[in-house]
Design a protein around this motif. Structure first.
Motif, PDB file in Angstrom:
ATOM      1  N   PRO A 163      -5.583  -9.313  10.023  1.00 25.89           N
ATOM      2  CA  PRO A 163      -5.611  -8.486   8.814  1.00 25.89           C
ATOM      3  C   PRO A 163      -5.967  -9.310   7.580  1.00 25.89           C
ATOM      4  O   PRO A 163      -5.452 -10.405   7.384  1.00 25.89           O
ATOM      5  CB  PRO A 163      -4.174  -7.946   8.713  1.00 25.89           C
ATOM      6  N   VAL A 164      -6.856  -8.775   6.761  1.00 23.74           N
ATOM      7  CA  VAL A 164      -7.303  -9.483   5.555  1.00 23.74           C
ATOM      8  C   VAL A 164      -6.294  -9.254   4.428  1.00 23.74           C
ATOM      9  O   VAL A 164      -5.846  -8.130   4.192  1.00 23.74           O
ATOM     10  CB  VAL A 164      -8.692  -8.987   5.126  1.00 23.74           C
ATOM     11  N   GLY A 165      -5.929 -10.338   3.734  1.00 18.83           N
ATOM     12  CA  GLY A 165      -5.037 -10.231   2.588  1.00 18.83           C
ATOM     13  C   GLY A 165      -3.599  -9.930   2.955  1.00 18.83           C
ATOM     14  O   GLY A 165      -2.830  -9.484   2.093  1.00 18.83           O
ATOM     15  N   ARG A 166      -3.231 -10.156   4.192  1.00 20.11           N
ATOM     16  CA  ARG A 166      -1.869  -9.867   4.646  1.00 20.11           C
ATOM     17  C   ARG A 166      -1.272 -11.147   5.231  1.00 20.11           C
ATOM     18  O   ARG A 166      -1.591 -11.515   6.360  1.00 20.11           O
ATOM     19  CB  ARG A 166      -1.911  -8.761   5.703  1.00 20.11           C
ATOM     20  N   PRO A 167      -0.447 -11.854   4.479  1.00 18.40           N
ATOM     21  CA  PRO A 167       0.081 -13.133   4.976  1.00 18.40           C
ATOM     22  C   PRO A 167       0.852 -12.945   6.282  1.00 18.40           C
ATOM     23  O   PRO A 167       1.665 -12.029   6.405  1.00 18.40           O
ATOM     24  CB  PRO A 167       1.015 -13.597   3.854  1.00 18.40           C
ATOM     25  N   PRO A 168       0.604 -13.823   7.250  1.00 19.96           N
ATOM     26  CA  PRO A 168       1.331 -13.720   8.521  1.00 19.96           C
ATOM     27  C   PRO A 168       2.660 -14.460   8.476  1.00 19.96           C
ATOM     28  O   PRO A 168       2.935 -15.213   7.541  1.00 19.96           O
ATOM     29  CB  PRO A 168       0.374 -14.403   9.494  1.00 19.96           C
ATOM     30  N   VAL A 169       3.451 -14.244   9.484  1.00 22.68           N
ATOM     31  CA  VAL A 169       4.544 -15.159   9.790  1.00 22.68           C
ATOM     32  C   VAL A 169       4.035 -16.029  10.938  1.00 22.68           C
ATOM     33  O   VAL A 169       3.228 -15.584  11.752  1.00 22.68           O
ATOM     34  CB  VAL A 169       5.836 -14.412  10.194  1.00 22.68           C
ATOM     35  N   LEU A 170       4.474 -17.280  10.948  1.00 22.29           N
ATOM     36  CA  LEU A 170       3.963 -18.220  11.941  1.00 22.29           C
ATOM     37  C   LEU A 170       5.032 -18.547  12.970  1.00 22.29           C
ATOM     38  O   LEU A 170       6.170 -18.848  12.602  1.00 22.29           O
ATOM     39  CB  LEU A 170       3.498 -19.514  11.261  1.00 22.29           C
ATOM     40  N   TYR A 171       4.642 -18.473  14.232  1.00 20.26           N
ATOM     41  CA  TYR A 171       5.539 -18.834  15.338  1.00 20.26           C
ATOM     42  C   TYR A 171       5.113 -20.233  15.790  1.00 20.26           C
ATOM     43  O   TYR A 171       4.036 -20.422  16.358  1.00 20.26           O
ATOM     44  CB  TYR A 171       5.399 -17.812  16.471  1.00 20.26           C
ATOM     45  N   THR A 203      -7.662 -23.991  19.288  1.00 22.12           N
ATOM     46  CA  THR A 203      -8.144 -24.479  17.986  1.00 22.12           C
ATOM     47  C   THR A 203      -7.538 -23.657  16.851  1.00 22.12           C
ATOM     48  O   THR A 203      -7.101 -24.217  15.830  1.00 22.12           O
ATOM     49  CB  THR A 203      -9.680 -24.395  17.937  1.00 22.12           C
ATOM     50  N   ARG A 204      -7.505 -22.337  17.014  1.00 23.74           N
ATOM     51  CA  ARG A 204      -6.879 -21.498  15.985  1.00 23.74           C
ATOM     52  C   ARG A 204      -5.419 -21.900  15.785  1.00 23.74           C
ATOM     53  O   ARG A 204      -4.933 -22.044  14.657  1.00 23.74           O
ATOM     54  CB  ARG A 204      -6.928 -20.019  16.398  1.00 23.74           C
ATOM     55  N   ALA A 205      -4.710 -22.069  16.906  1.00 22.76           N
ATOM     56  CA  ALA A 205      -3.283 -22.408  16.829  1.00 22.76           C
ATOM     57  C   ALA A 205      -3.073 -23.801  16.236  1.00 22.76           C
ATOM     58  O   ALA A 205      -2.106 -24.036  15.509  1.00 22.76           O
ATOM     59  CB  ALA A 205      -2.651 -22.312  18.211  1.00 22.76           C
ATOM     60  N   SER A 206      -3.986 -24.706  16.532  1.00 20.78           N
ATOM     61  CA  SER A 206      -3.867 -26.068  15.989  1.00 20.78           C
ATOM     62  C   SER A 206      -4.057 -26.058  14.472  1.00 20.78           C
ATOM     63  O   SER A 206      -3.321 -26.728  13.736  1.00 20.78           O
ATOM     64  CB  SER A 206      -4.902 -26.974  16.650  1.00 20.78           C
ATOM     65  N   LEU A 207      -5.043 -25.314  13.991  1.00 20.68           N
ATOM     66  CA  LEU A 207      -5.271 -25.235  12.544  1.00 20.68           C
ATOM     67  C   LEU A 207      -4.057 -24.650  11.832  1.00 20.68           C
ATOM     68  O   LEU A 207      -3.617 -25.144  10.795  1.00 20.68           O
ATOM     69  CB  LEU A 207      -6.514 -24.388  12.262  1.00 20.68           C
ATOM     70  N   LEU A 208      -3.506 -23.577  12.401  1.00 23.79           N
ATOM     71  CA  LEU A 208      -2.325 -22.964  11.790  1.00 23.79           C
ATOM     72  C   LEU A 208      -1.139 -23.920  11.823  1.00 23.79           C
ATOM     73  O   LEU A 208      -0.396 -24.052  10.846  1.00 23.79           O
ATOM     74  CB  LEU A 208      -1.965 -21.668  12.532  1.00 23.79           C
ATOM     75  N   GLY A 209      -0.958 -24.578  12.963  1.00 25.89           N
ATOM     76  CA  GLY A 209       0.180 -25.483  13.108  1.00 25.89           C
ATOM     77  C   GLY A 209       0.092 -26.672  12.166  1.00 25.89           C
ATOM     78  O   GLY A 209       1.065 -27.020  11.486  1.00 25.89           O
ATOM     79  N   GLN A 210      -1.082 -27.294  12.097  1.00 27.90           N
ATOM     80  CA  GLN A 210      -1.232 -28.463  11.234  1.00 27.90           C
ATOM     81  C   GLN A 210      -1.145 -28.082   9.769  1.00 27.90           C
ATOM     82  O   GLN A 210      -0.628 -28.845   8.947  1.00 27.90           O
ATOM     83  CB  GLN A 210      -2.569 -29.146  11.540  1.00 27.90           C
ATOM     84  N   ASN A 211      -1.639 -26.914   9.423  1.00 25.46           N
ATOM     85  CA  ASN A 211      -1.530 -26.457   8.037  1.00 25.46           C
ATOM     86  C   ASN A 211      -0.079 -26.228   7.646  1.00 25.46           C
ATOM     87  O   ASN A 211       0.287 -26.294   6.474  1.00 25.46           O
ATOM     88  CB  ASN A 211      -2.325 -25.156   7.870  1.00 25.46           C
ATOM     89  N   HIS A 216       1.167 -26.759  16.696  1.00 23.99           N
ATOM     90  CA  HIS A 216       0.469 -25.509  16.962  1.00 23.99           C
ATOM     91  C   HIS A 216       1.346 -24.336  16.527  1.00 23.99           C
ATOM     92  O   HIS A 216       2.577 -24.413  16.581  1.00 23.99           O
ATOM     93  CB  HIS A 216       0.145 -25.343  18.455  1.00 23.99           C
ATOM     94  N   ALA A 217       0.697 -23.252  16.122  1.00 24.00           N
ATOM     95  CA  ALA A 217       1.434 -22.039  15.745  1.00 24.00           C
ATOM     96  C   ALA A 217       0.546 -20.824  15.980  1.00 24.00           C
ATOM     97  O   ALA A 217      -0.686 -20.923  15.984  1.00 24.00           O
ATOM     98  CB  ALA A 217       1.876 -22.099  14.279  1.00 24.00           C
ATOM     99  N   ILE A 218       1.177 -19.695  16.197  1.00 21.42           N
ATOM    100  CA  ILE A 218       0.459 -18.423  16.357  1.00 21.42           C
ATOM    101  C   ILE A 218       0.890 -17.492  15.227  1.00 21.42           C
ATOM    102  O   ILE A 218       2.081 -17.383  14.915  1.00 21.42           O
ATOM    103  CB  ILE A 218       0.756 -17.789  17.733  1.00 21.42           C
ATOM    104  N   ALA A 219      -0.083 -16.821  14.638  1.00 22.77           N
ATOM    105  CA  ALA A 219       0.198 -15.899  13.534  1.00 22.77           C
ATOM    106  C   ALA A 219       0.601 -14.532  14.079  1.00 22.77           C
ATOM    107  O   ALA A 219      -0.014 -14.006  15.006  1.00 22.77           O
ATOM    108  CB  ALA A 219      -1.037 -15.764  12.654  1.00 22.77           C
ATOM    109  N   ARG A 239       4.658 -24.743   3.606  1.00 25.00           N
ATOM    110  CA  ARG A 239       4.240 -25.799   2.679  1.00 25.00           C
ATOM    111  C   ARG A 239       5.275 -26.898   2.536  1.00 25.00           C
ATOM    112  O   ARG A 239       5.025 -27.927   1.937  1.00 25.00           O
ATOM    113  CB  ARG A 239       3.937 -25.198   1.306  1.00 25.00           C
ATOM    114  N   HIS A 240       6.467 -26.668   3.009  1.00 20.45           N
ATOM    115  CA  HIS A 240       7.539 -27.672   2.969  1.00 20.45           C
ATOM    116  C   HIS A 240       7.857 -28.157   1.561  1.00 20.45           C
ATOM    117  O   HIS A 240       8.618 -29.085   1.390  1.00 20.45           O
ATOM    118  CB  HIS A 240       7.179 -28.881   3.853  1.00 20.45           C
TER     119      HIS A 240
END
Length: 241
Positions: A163-171, A203-211, A216-219, A239-240
Protein backbone atom coordinates in the motif's frame (compact mmCIF):
# COMPACT_ATOMS: atom_id res chain seq x y z
CA UNK A 1 -8.26 -24.18 18.30
CA UNK A 2 -6.22 -24.04 21.57
CA UNK A 3 -6.62 -27.05 23.86
CA UNK A 4 -6.13 -24.95 27.00
CA UNK A 5 -6.17 -21.21 27.85
CA UNK A 6 -2.36 -21.19 27.99
CA UNK A 7 -1.96 -22.52 24.45
CA UNK A 8 -1.19 -19.88 21.81
CA UNK A 9 -4.10 -19.07 19.55
CA UNK A 10 -3.69 -20.34 15.98
CA UNK A 11 -2.44 -18.11 13.20
CA UNK A 12 -4.55 -18.36 10.03
CA UNK A 13 -3.02 -17.33 6.69
CA UNK A 14 -4.78 -17.07 3.32
CA UNK A 15 -3.20 -17.09 -0.15
CA UNK A 16 -4.60 -17.17 -3.67
CA UNK A 17 -1.98 -19.48 -5.21
CA UNK A 18 0.24 -22.30 -3.94
CA UNK A 19 3.27 -20.03 -3.41
CA UNK A 20 1.75 -16.72 -2.25
CA UNK A 21 2.03 -17.37 1.46
CA UNK A 22 5.58 -18.67 1.32
CA UNK A 23 6.84 -15.78 -0.81
CA UNK A 24 4.87 -13.05 0.98
CA UNK A 25 4.84 -14.15 4.60
CA UNK A 26 6.81 -17.41 4.88
CA UNK A 27 9.35 -15.97 7.30
CA UNK A 28 6.59 -14.99 9.72
CA UNK A 29 4.99 -18.42 9.46
CA UNK A 30 8.35 -20.03 10.19
CA UNK A 31 8.96 -17.77 13.20
CA UNK A 32 5.53 -18.29 14.73
CA UNK A 33 5.59 -22.04 14.20
CA UNK A 34 9.03 -22.27 15.80
CA UNK A 35 7.59 -20.58 18.89
CA UNK A 36 4.94 -23.25 19.16
CA UNK A 37 2.00 -21.42 17.63
CA UNK A 38 -0.26 -23.58 15.43
CA UNK A 39 -0.29 -22.11 11.93
CA UNK A 40 -2.92 -23.06 9.36
CA UNK A 41 -2.47 -22.12 5.71
CA UNK A 42 -5.40 -21.88 3.29
CA UNK A 43 -4.66 -21.78 -0.45
CA UNK A 44 -7.52 -20.86 -2.78
CA UNK A 45 -6.30 -22.46 -6.01
CA UNK A 46 -3.73 -24.97 -7.23
CA UNK A 47 -2.03 -22.65 -9.72
CA UNK A 48 -3.92 -24.13 -12.67
CA UNK A 49 -3.22 -21.17 -14.99
CA UNK A 50 0.48 -20.86 -14.27
CA UNK A 51 3.00 -20.98 -17.11
CA UNK A 52 5.27 -23.34 -15.22
CA UNK A 53 4.22 -26.33 -13.13
CA UNK A 54 1.10 -28.48 -13.31
CA UNK A 55 -1.52 -28.38 -10.54
CA UNK A 56 -0.18 -31.71 -9.31
CA UNK A 57 3.38 -30.42 -9.17
CA UNK A 58 2.34 -27.20 -7.47
CA UNK A 59 0.24 -29.08 -4.94
CA UNK A 60 3.24 -31.18 -3.99
CA UNK A 61 5.49 -28.11 -3.82
CA UNK A 62 3.08 -26.32 -1.48
CA UNK A 63 2.71 -29.35 0.76
CA UNK A 64 6.49 -29.67 1.02
CA UNK A 65 6.81 -25.95 1.79
CA UNK A 66 4.09 -26.05 4.46
CA UNK A 67 5.77 -29.02 6.15
CA UNK A 68 9.08 -27.13 6.08
CA UNK A 69 7.47 -24.13 7.75
CA UNK A 70 5.78 -26.33 10.35
CA UNK A 71 2.24 -25.41 9.24
CA UNK A 72 -0.87 -27.32 8.26
CA UNK A 73 -2.32 -26.76 4.78
CA UNK A 74 -5.87 -26.66 3.43
CA UNK A 75 -6.98 -26.29 -0.19
CA UNK A 76 -10.01 -24.43 -1.49
CA UNK A 77 -11.56 -24.37 -4.95
CA UNK A 78 -12.90 -20.86 -5.60
CA UNK A 79 -12.98 -21.21 -9.38
CA UNK A 80 -9.33 -21.90 -10.04
CA UNK A 81 -6.24 -19.83 -10.72
CA UNK A 82 -7.02 -16.61 -12.65
CA UNK A 83 -10.74 -17.09 -12.05
CA UNK A 84 -11.11 -16.08 -8.40
CA UNK A 85 -13.71 -13.40 -7.86
CA UNK A 86 -14.55 -11.48 -4.70
CA UNK A 87 -17.99 -12.96 -4.02
CA UNK A 88 -20.21 -13.11 -0.95
CA UNK A 89 -20.32 -16.91 -1.24
CA UNK A 90 -16.54 -17.02 -1.26
CA UNK A 91 -16.38 -14.74 1.77
CA UNK A 92 -18.74 -17.06 3.63
CA UNK A 93 -16.48 -20.00 2.75
CA UNK A 94 -13.51 -18.18 4.27
CA UNK A 95 -15.62 -17.07 7.24
CA UNK A 96 -16.51 -20.70 7.96
CA UNK A 97 -12.80 -21.51 8.11
CA UNK A 98 -12.21 -18.59 10.50
CA UNK A 99 -14.99 -19.92 12.73
CA UNK A 100 -13.53 -23.43 12.64
CA UNK A 101 -9.88 -22.50 13.24
CA UNK A 102 -10.71 -19.61 15.64
CA UNK A 103 -7.51 -17.55 15.26
CA UNK A 104 -6.69 -14.28 16.95
CA UNK A 105 -4.62 -13.13 13.97
CA UNK A 106 -5.39 -13.54 10.27
CA UNK A 107 -2.87 -12.76 7.53
CA UNK A 108 -3.93 -12.27 3.94
CA UNK A 109 -2.91 -10.60 0.69
CA UNK A 110 -3.15 -6.82 0.50
CA UNK A 111 -6.20 -5.26 -1.14
CA UNK A 112 -4.03 -3.33 -3.59
CA UNK A 113 -4.20 -4.00 -7.33
CA UNK A 114 -1.03 -5.77 -8.49
CA UNK A 115 0.09 -8.09 -11.27
CA UNK A 116 -2.52 -10.79 -10.54
CA UNK A 117 -6.26 -10.12 -10.05
CA UNK A 118 -6.64 -13.15 -7.77
CA UNK A 119 -4.49 -11.48 -5.11
CA UNK A 120 -6.75 -8.52 -4.49
CA UNK A 121 -9.85 -10.74 -4.74
CA UNK A 122 -8.63 -13.00 -1.93
CA UNK A 123 -7.50 -10.03 0.16
CA UNK A 124 -10.90 -8.38 -0.05
CA UNK A 125 -12.77 -11.64 0.51
CA UNK A 126 -10.73 -12.30 3.64
CA UNK A 127 -11.51 -8.82 4.94
CA UNK A 128 -15.21 -9.45 4.36
CA UNK A 129 -14.96 -12.93 5.85
CA UNK A 130 -13.47 -11.58 9.08
CA UNK A 131 -16.60 -9.47 9.50
CA UNK A 132 -19.03 -12.24 8.55
CA UNK A 133 -17.34 -14.65 10.96
CA UNK A 134 -18.26 -12.40 13.91
CA UNK A 135 -21.89 -11.77 12.96
CA UNK A 136 -24.21 -14.01 14.92
CA UNK A 137 -27.13 -13.90 12.50
CA UNK A 138 -25.58 -15.18 9.26
CA UNK A 139 -27.86 -18.11 8.48
CA UNK A 140 -25.38 -19.82 6.14
CA UNK A 141 -22.83 -19.96 9.00
CA UNK A 142 -25.26 -20.96 11.73
CA UNK A 143 -23.76 -24.42 12.21
CA UNK A 144 -20.63 -22.91 13.80
CA UNK A 145 -20.37 -20.46 16.72
CA UNK A 146 -19.41 -16.95 15.69
CA UNK A 147 -15.84 -15.84 16.17
CA UNK A 148 -14.22 -12.39 16.27
CA UNK A 149 -10.54 -12.22 15.39
CA UNK A 150 -8.35 -9.66 17.16
CA UNK A 151 -6.38 -8.40 14.19
CA UNK A 152 -6.32 -8.62 10.40
CA UNK A 153 -2.95 -8.00 8.82
CA UNK A 154 -2.09 -7.81 5.13
CA UNK A 155 1.14 -9.02 3.51
CA UNK A 156 2.42 -7.73 0.15
CA UNK A 157 3.44 -10.67 -2.03
CA UNK A 158 5.26 -8.29 -4.39
CA UNK A 159 6.56 -4.70 -4.17
CA UNK A 160 3.65 -3.61 -6.37
CA UNK A 161 1.19 -4.88 -3.78
CA UNK A 162 2.51 -2.72 -0.94
CA UNK A 163 0.00 0.00 0.00
CA UNK A 164 1.25 3.46 -0.95
CA UNK A 165 1.51 6.04 1.84
CA UNK A 166 0.58 3.53 4.53
CA UNK A 167 3.42 2.86 6.99
CA UNK A 168 3.81 -0.85 7.78
CA UNK A 169 4.63 -2.61 10.97
CA UNK A 170 7.78 -4.69 10.66
CA UNK A 171 8.13 -8.30 11.79
CA UNK A 172 11.83 -8.91 12.53
CA UNK A 173 13.23 -12.32 11.63
CA UNK A 174 16.10 -14.28 13.10
CA UNK A 175 18.71 -16.01 10.96
CA UNK A 176 17.04 -19.35 11.72
CA UNK A 177 13.67 -18.00 10.58
CA UNK A 178 15.24 -16.84 7.33
CA UNK A 179 16.94 -20.20 6.75
CA UNK A 180 13.62 -22.04 7.08
CA UNK A 181 11.92 -19.44 4.91
CA UNK A 182 14.54 -19.88 2.17
CA UNK A 183 14.03 -23.65 2.22
CA UNK A 184 10.24 -23.28 2.00
CA UNK A 185 10.47 -20.92 -0.96
CA UNK A 186 12.93 -23.24 -2.69
CA UNK A 187 10.26 -25.96 -2.58
CA UNK A 188 8.40 -24.00 -5.28
CA UNK A 189 10.99 -24.94 -7.88
CA UNK A 190 8.56 -24.74 -10.80
CA UNK A 191 7.98 -21.03 -10.16
CA UNK A 192 11.69 -20.26 -10.01
CA UNK A 193 11.78 -21.02 -13.75
CA UNK A 194 9.90 -17.76 -14.30
CA UNK A 195 11.96 -15.63 -11.92
CA UNK A 196 14.08 -16.10 -8.84
CA UNK A 197 11.25 -15.04 -6.56
CA UNK A 198 13.05 -16.38 -3.51
CA UNK A 199 15.98 -14.01 -3.92
CA UNK A 200 13.58 -11.14 -4.57
CA UNK A 201 11.79 -11.75 -1.28
CA UNK A 202 15.00 -12.15 0.69
CA UNK A 203 16.32 -8.91 -0.80
CA UNK A 204 13.12 -7.08 0.16
CA UNK A 205 13.34 -8.48 3.69
CA UNK A 206 17.03 -7.61 3.95
CA UNK A 207 16.43 -3.98 2.96
CA UNK A 208 13.63 -3.65 5.50
CA UNK A 209 15.64 -5.37 8.20
CA UNK A 210 18.81 -3.35 7.69
CA UNK A 211 16.85 -0.11 7.50
CA UNK A 212 15.44 -1.04 10.90
CA UNK A 213 18.87 -1.85 12.32
CA UNK A 214 18.52 -5.62 12.12
CA UNK A 215 18.96 -8.40 9.61
CA UNK A 216 15.67 -9.22 7.90
CA UNK A 217 12.06 -8.12 8.36
CA UNK A 218 8.71 -8.52 6.63
CA UNK A 219 6.24 -5.66 6.33
CA UNK A 220 2.65 -6.13 7.47
CA UNK A 221 -0.20 -3.66 7.05
CA UNK A 222 -2.94 -3.61 9.73
CA UNK A 223 -6.50 -3.36 8.46
CA UNK A 224 -7.24 -0.80 11.14
CA UNK A 225 -5.26 0.99 13.89
CA UNK A 226 -3.86 -1.47 16.41
CA UNK A 227 -4.79 -0.91 20.06
CA UNK A 228 -2.32 -1.52 22.89
CA UNK A 229 -2.71 -1.52 26.65
CA UNK A 230 0.99 -1.99 27.39
CA UNK A 231 3.67 0.21 25.79
CA UNK A 232 6.23 -2.61 26.00
CA UNK A 233 4.04 -4.64 23.65
CA UNK A 234 4.80 -2.12 20.91
CA UNK A 235 8.38 -3.29 20.47
CA UNK A 236 11.02 -0.82 19.29
CA UNK A 237 10.95 1.85 16.64
CA UNK A 238 12.87 1.18 13.43
CA UNK A 239 15.02 4.31 13.79
CA UNK A 240 16.23 3.49 17.30
CA UNK A 241 16.46 7.26 17.92
Amino acid sequence: MPNSPSDPAPLLVFGAHPDDIEFGAGGIVAAEARRGRPVHLVVCSRGESGTNGTPEIRTQEAETAAATLGATLEWLDLGGDANIENTREGARTLAAIIRRVRPETVLTLTVEEDQHPDHVAVGRMTRDAARLARYGGVKQLADQPRHAIKRLLFYAVSPDAAPVGRPPVLYALTDEDVAIWREAMAAHASQMKTRDYGSLQITRASLLGQNAGGSHAIALYPNEPLVFTDLDALGGGSRHF
